[in-house]
Scaffold this active site. Structure first.
Site, PDB file in Angstrom:
ATOM      1  N   ALA A 139       7.271  -8.637  -4.040  1.00 22.06           N
ATOM      2  CA  ALA A 139       7.648  -7.992  -2.767  1.00 22.06           C
ATOM      3  C   ALA A 139       7.552  -8.983  -1.614  1.00 22.06           C
ATOM      4  O   ALA A 139       8.406  -8.998  -0.717  1.00 22.06           O
ATOM      5  CB  ALA A 139       6.748  -6.797  -2.504  1.00 22.06           C
ATOM      6  N   ASP A 144       3.821  -2.122  -2.216  1.00 23.70           N
ATOM      7  CA  ASP A 144       3.800  -3.590  -2.107  1.00 23.70           C
ATOM      8  C   ASP A 144       4.707  -4.067  -0.973  1.00 23.70           C
ATOM      9  O   ASP A 144       4.342  -4.981  -0.218  1.00 23.70           O
ATOM     10  CB  ASP A 144       4.257  -4.246  -3.425  1.00 23.70           C
ATOM     11  CG  ASP A 144       3.208  -4.116  -4.521  1.00 23.70           C
ATOM     12  OD1 ASP A 144       2.229  -3.357  -4.333  1.00 23.70           O
ATOM     13  OD2 ASP A 144       3.377  -4.760  -5.574  1.00 23.70           O
TER      14      ASP A 144
HETATM   15  C1  MEV Z   1       1.718  -2.741  -8.099  1.00 19.63           C
HETATM   16  O1  MEV Z   1       1.218  -3.700  -7.166  1.00 19.63           O
HETATM   17  C2  MEV Z   1       1.283  -1.358  -7.729  1.00 19.63           C
HETATM   18  C3  MEV Z   1       1.712  -0.243  -8.696  1.00 19.63           C
HETATM   19  O2  MEV Z   1       1.105   0.962  -8.210  1.00 19.63           O
HETATM   20  C4  MEV Z   1       3.213  -0.104  -8.791  1.00 19.63           C
HETATM   21  C5  MEV Z   1       3.840   0.487  -7.541  1.00 19.63           C
HETATM   22  O3  MEV Z   1       3.147   0.970  -6.639  1.00 19.63           O
HETATM   23  O4  MEV Z   1       5.085   0.493  -7.497  1.00 19.63           O
HETATM   24  C6  MEV Z   1       1.155  -0.488 -10.093  1.00 19.63           C
END
Ligand code: MEV
Length: 343
Positions: free
Chosen positions: A134, A176
Site C-alpha cells: 500500500a 493499509d
Molecule cells: C494486512 O496488513 C491487514 C489484513 O487485515 C488485510 C486487510 O486489512 O486487507 C490482514
C-alpha cells in the site's frame, strides 16, 4: 476524514517529443518529475477481523519512509525498486501493485500512454506486514499525480491506492491504504477512518522474523476457515474486533498494562485463525520473557513481524536484544509519544 497526503507540487511539464505527436493529433504533455511519500504502518489490533467489518487500530510509523520518484522516460517505462532495475512491464508478480499504481495514476491524469521512469526507495522491508505494497502504491500514485500537477482529494488518493492494492491482496479492507499515509493512530472500520488520541508512556518494539509473509495467502486461509466454520470463526473475529474497540480507549488513557494483556489475547486468537507460525510464536515468547507487557504478530502474519509493548526505553532495549537472540533479523524501537487530536 482521510489524510490529504497531497502529492508534491508539480516540478514542471514539458511539451512532448515528436514521436507522441505522430500518434495523437493533439500535443501531449509528459511529466518532468514528481515525488511522493508515504510510510510504514503496524496494526495494533484488528488485522484479519477488519476484513469482516470489525474495527481495527493501526499506527503509522512515519520515521520509516517509502519514497517514489517519477520522471519522463525516453523509451519504455522503467522501474527501479528493491533489487529490480528494468522495464516496468517485465518487473514480475512482485511489482504488480506498483505497475497497477502507475496505470491508475496515469489514467487519473489523462495520459495513459505516458512512459515513465519510476523509482521507489524504502526504509522498511517488503512482505513483512508493515504495509509495503500500500505504501509503494500510495507513494507512486502521489508522484505521478505530482508530476502532472493534478490534485486529488484524500478520498481519491485512497480509492486509487485501493485499486492498486487489489492486485496484491484481492479484497483489501483499506486499512493499509489509510494507515500508510495517516498522520496519527487510526481507527478504521468498514471503509471509515478516524485519527484517535494516543497517550501512552511506552515503547513499541517491532521485530522482523525475516520470513516473507503473503497477505493474500493469509487472508484466503482465514476465508476458508470462516466458510468451513462460520460460527466458531465468527466468534473469534468478533472478539478481535472487541479487543480493537477497547484498545482505542486504553490507547487514549495510557492503560499500557491492559493493552499488553489484550495484545497477548489477540495473538492467541490470531493463532486460532491459523495466521501465526513457529517463528512468530518464538519471537513473541522471547519478548514476554524479556519483560514485554504484551506481544503479537502484526499484519497478515504467516511470517512478517511481531510487535511487543515495553513499559520503558530500557525495557525496550532489553526486549530488542532478546528478540535478536531469538532470531529476529531486524528490529525497530518506536516511542509512543502522546498524540492529541484537535476537536
Ligand atoms: C494486512 O496488513 C491487514 C489484513 O487485515 C488485510 C486487510 O486489512 O486487507 C490482514
Amino acid at each position: 476524514m482521510l489524510d490529504d497526503g497531497s502529492a508534491n507540487p508539480t516540478v514542471g511539464l514539458q511539451r512532448c517529443a515528436a514521436g507522441h505527436r505522430e500518434r495523437r493529433s493533439t500535443v501531449q504533455l509528459v511529466p518532468h518529475a514528481g515525488s511522493g511519500e508515504t510510510w510504514a504502518k503496524i496494526i495494533l489490533f484488528g488485522e484479519h477481523s477488519v476484513v469482516y467489518g470489525q474495527p481495527a487500530i493501526a499506527l503509522p510509523l512515519r520515521s520509516l519512509r517509502m519514497r517514489a520518484r517519477v520522471s519522463a522516460s525516453a523509451g519504455l517505462s522503467m522501474l527501479r525498486s528493491l533489487d529490480y532495475e528494468g522495464p516496468l512491464r517485465e518487473s514480475g508478480a512482485r511489482f504488480a501493485c506498483v505497475r497497477r499504481a502507475v496505470e491508475v495514476a496515469l489514467d487519473k491524469v489523462g495520459h495513459p500512454e505516458a512512459q515513465l521512469s519510476v523509482e521507489t526507495i524504502s526504509d522498511f522491508p517488503p512482505e513483512r506486514g508493515m504495509g509495503s505494497s500500500a505504501a509503494s502504491a500510495g507513494a507512486v500514485i502521489r508522484a505521478v499525480l505530482g508530476a502532472f500537477g493534478v490534485a486529488a482529494s484524500a478520498e481519491e488518493l485512497f480509492d486509487l491506492t485501493q485499486r492498486a492494492e487489489r492486485v496484491a491482496h484481492g479484497k483489501p479492507s483499506g486499512l493499509d491504504a489509510v494507515a500508510t499515509s495517516a498522520r496519527g493512530p487510526v481507527q478504521f472500520q468498514a471503509g471509515r477512518m478516524e485519527i484517535v488520541p494516543m497517550n501512552l508512556d511506552a515503547h513499541l518494539v517491532v521485530a522482523d522474523s525475516g520470513i516473507r509473509g503473503s497477505t493474500r495467502v493469509a487472508v484466503s486461509g482465514v476465508r476458508t476457515r470462516f466458510e468451513n466454520d462460520p460460527g466458531g470463526v465468527g466468534e473469534i473475529l468478533e472478539e478481535l474486533g472487541e479487543l480493537a474497540r477497547l484498545a482505542v480507549r486504553d490507547v487514549a488513557e495510557g492503560e499500557i498494562t491492559a493493552l499488553g494483556v489484550a495484545m497477548n489475547r489477540a495473538q492467541q486468537l490470531l493463532a486460532h485463525l491459523g495466521v501465526s507460525d513457529h517463528h512468530l510464536d518464538l519471537l513473541n515468547a522471547a519478548a514476554i520473557r524479556a519483560g514485554a507487557l504484551g506481544a503479537k504478530l502484526t499484519g497478515g502474519g504467516l511470517g512478517g513481524c511481531v510487535i511487543s509493548l515495553a513499559p520503558t526505553v530500557d525495557a525496550a532495549v532489553h526486549i530488542r536484544s532478546a528478540l535478536r537472540a531469538a532470531g529476529a533479523v531486524r528490529t525497530w524501537v518506536h516511542p509512543l509519544h502522546p498524540i492529541r487530536v484537535e476537536a
